[in-house]
Design a protein around this motif. Structure first.
Motif, PDB file in Angstrom:
ATOM      1  N   UNK A 285       0.817  -1.215   0.000  1.00 61.95           N
ATOM      2  CA  UNK A 285       0.000   0.000   0.000  1.00 61.95           C
ATOM      3  C   UNK A 285       0.850   1.264   0.000  1.00 61.95           C
ATOM      4  N   UNK A 286       2.055   1.154  -0.528  1.00 60.28           N
ATOM      5  CA  UNK A 286       2.903   2.332  -0.631  1.00 60.28           C
ATOM      6  C   UNK A 286       3.772   2.576   0.585  1.00 60.28           C
ATOM      7  N   UNK A 287       4.096   1.524   1.340  1.00 58.90           N
ATOM      8  CA  UNK A 287       4.937   1.667   2.531  1.00 58.90           C
ATOM      9  C   UNK A 287       6.150   0.754   2.407  1.00 58.90           C
ATOM     10  N   UNK A 288       7.331   1.298   2.715  1.00 55.08           N
ATOM     11  CA  UNK A 288       8.559   0.505   2.688  1.00 55.08           C
ATOM     12  C   UNK A 288       9.376   0.786   3.955  1.00 55.08           C
ATOM     13  N   UNK A 289      10.171  -0.213   4.358  1.00 53.46           N
ATOM     14  CA  UNK A 289      11.054  -0.084   5.516  1.00 53.46           C
ATOM     15  C   UNK A 289      12.454  -0.491   5.070  1.00 53.46           C
ATOM     16  N   UNK A 290      13.430   0.408   5.233  1.00 54.96           N
ATOM     17  CA  UNK A 290      14.802   0.132   4.813  1.00 54.96           C
ATOM     18  C   UNK A 290      15.774   0.471   5.949  1.00 54.96           C
ATOM     19  N   UNK A 291      16.906  -0.210   5.953  1.00 57.74           N
ATOM     20  CA  UNK A 291      17.981   0.100   6.891  1.00 57.74           C
ATOM     21  C   UNK A 291      19.219   0.473   6.092  1.00 57.74           C
ATOM     22  N   UNK A 292      19.725   1.663   6.332  1.00 58.57           N
ATOM     23  CA  UNK A 292      20.938   2.097   5.637  1.00 58.57           C
ATOM     24  C   UNK A 292      21.634   3.161   6.484  1.00 58.57           C
ATOM     25  N   UNK A 293      22.983   3.179   6.397  1.00 61.03           N
ATOM     26  CA  UNK A 293      23.805   4.157   7.109  1.00 61.03           C
ATOM     27  C   UNK A 293      23.508   4.166   8.608  1.00 61.03           C
TER      28      UNK A 293
END
Length: 322
Positions: free
Chosen positions: A184-192
């Motif tokens: 539904x247009x939601x993302x979870x990312x891990x960076x830096x």
């Protein structure tokens, strides 16, 4: 912070029907909020610089450890060569002493020659012994320094690993809480070393609106409850728009205002529906100047919740160990 945001919201709604003085008061309060936001952003930049310095220190120490290992190996070789030379000199001195004893009956010239050779040999042996002791002392110092540096590198790597593990665990927790919104247009990312939760505007707002829709409220509440109770975090809620101009006689008047008001609307929902500490939250608007797509405007219209660990405790540990 919640009360200030509420005042701003009321001011924006009734801006067209309040006195100039009251409207000016609301603008002053909005300026104070902006200054507070700059303070939080400065703190975030400082902590990022500290994290970078920590990684750079670890890399410098690794290079020092590598050089120390090389120096220790070379010194070990020199030490063994010098020890062999010293042993040979001792053996030669013993031989010369024997010859000197036998030569006492020879004439004075031969005896003087042998004695001179013996004295020179003794001086050379003493010089090599002094050099051997000095090299042995330097080798011991280098070995101790090597052990200290390796221990320091190990400690830094353990601290960084604990931080990365904590961020990964929190990312998994947040992703699990928001699993039902992935399509539904939601993302979870891990960076830096941070967690980025991106929510497209279509999930949260009607076009040009700052009111969060029911489905979007569910996602925001789930996110807030997943991270509530953890005060060792710093959370920035950023509003982003596309590049289409927004011209209106009432608020929001432009994309800057729209992005800020949407970010503050999300913060209000998080605070109203969880036990999250307001002190770790801040809201900001980035307008259209940080797009994620050159072709898809819908992806640029979004809310980003940036969750980063508060590194003060780790830096205090590092400072005490130095």
């Amino acid at each position: 912070m919640k009360s200030i945001v509420s005042i701003l919201g009321i001011g924006l709604i009734v801006a067209s029907c309040v006195t100039p003085q009251k409207y000016q008061d609301l603008l002053s309060k909005e300026q104070a909020c902006s200054q507070e936001l700059e303070k939080y952003k400065t703190m975030a930049i400082d902590n990022e610089a500290k994290a970078k310095n920590l990684t750079e220190e670890r890399d410098v120490l690794r290079a020092e450890v590598s050089q120390l290992k090389k120096d220790t190996l070379e010194m070990g070789v020199d030490y063994r060569v010098l020890q062999t030379q010293y042993d040979k000199m001792v053996e030669l001195n013993t031989t010369l002493e024997k010859e000197f004893t036998l030569s006492r009956s020879r004439d004075a010239i031969e005896t003087a020659k042998l004695q001179a050779n013996l004295e020179a040999s003794i001086l050379e042996a003493q010089r090599k012994e002094d050099a051997l002791l000095k090299l042995e002392d330097e080798l011991g110092r280098k070995q101790k320094l090597l052990v200290d540096r390796e221990q320091r590198v190990k400690e830094l790597e353990e601290i960084i690993a604990r931080q990365d593990a904590a961020v990964s665990a929190l990312k998994n927790k947040v992703a699990e809480a928001l699993h039902g919104f992935n399509d539904k247009g939601l993302t979870v990312e891990q960076k830096d070393g941070k967690i980025y939760v991106s929510l497209e505007a279509k999930l949260l707002f009607a076009s040009g609106s700052t009111n969060v829709e029911a489905e979007g409220q569910k996602a925001i509440i789930e996110l807030a409850r997943a991270i509530q109770g953890d005060d060792d975090l710093e959370i920035i809620v950023e509003g982003h728009t596309d590049a289409d101009a927004l011209n209106s006689a009432k608020h929001p008047k432009n994309n800057w205002e729209l992005s800020v008001l949407r970010a503050t609307a999300v913060v209000e929902i998080m605070l109203a529906n969880s036990d999250i500490n307001p002190a770790i939250l801040s809201a900001s608007g980035r307008s259209q100047f940080h797009p994620v797509s050159e072709t898809d405007k819908a992806k640029n219209r979004r809310i980003e919740v940036i969750i980063s660990p508060n590194l003060n405790a780790l830096f205090e540990i590092i400072g005490n160990e130095q």
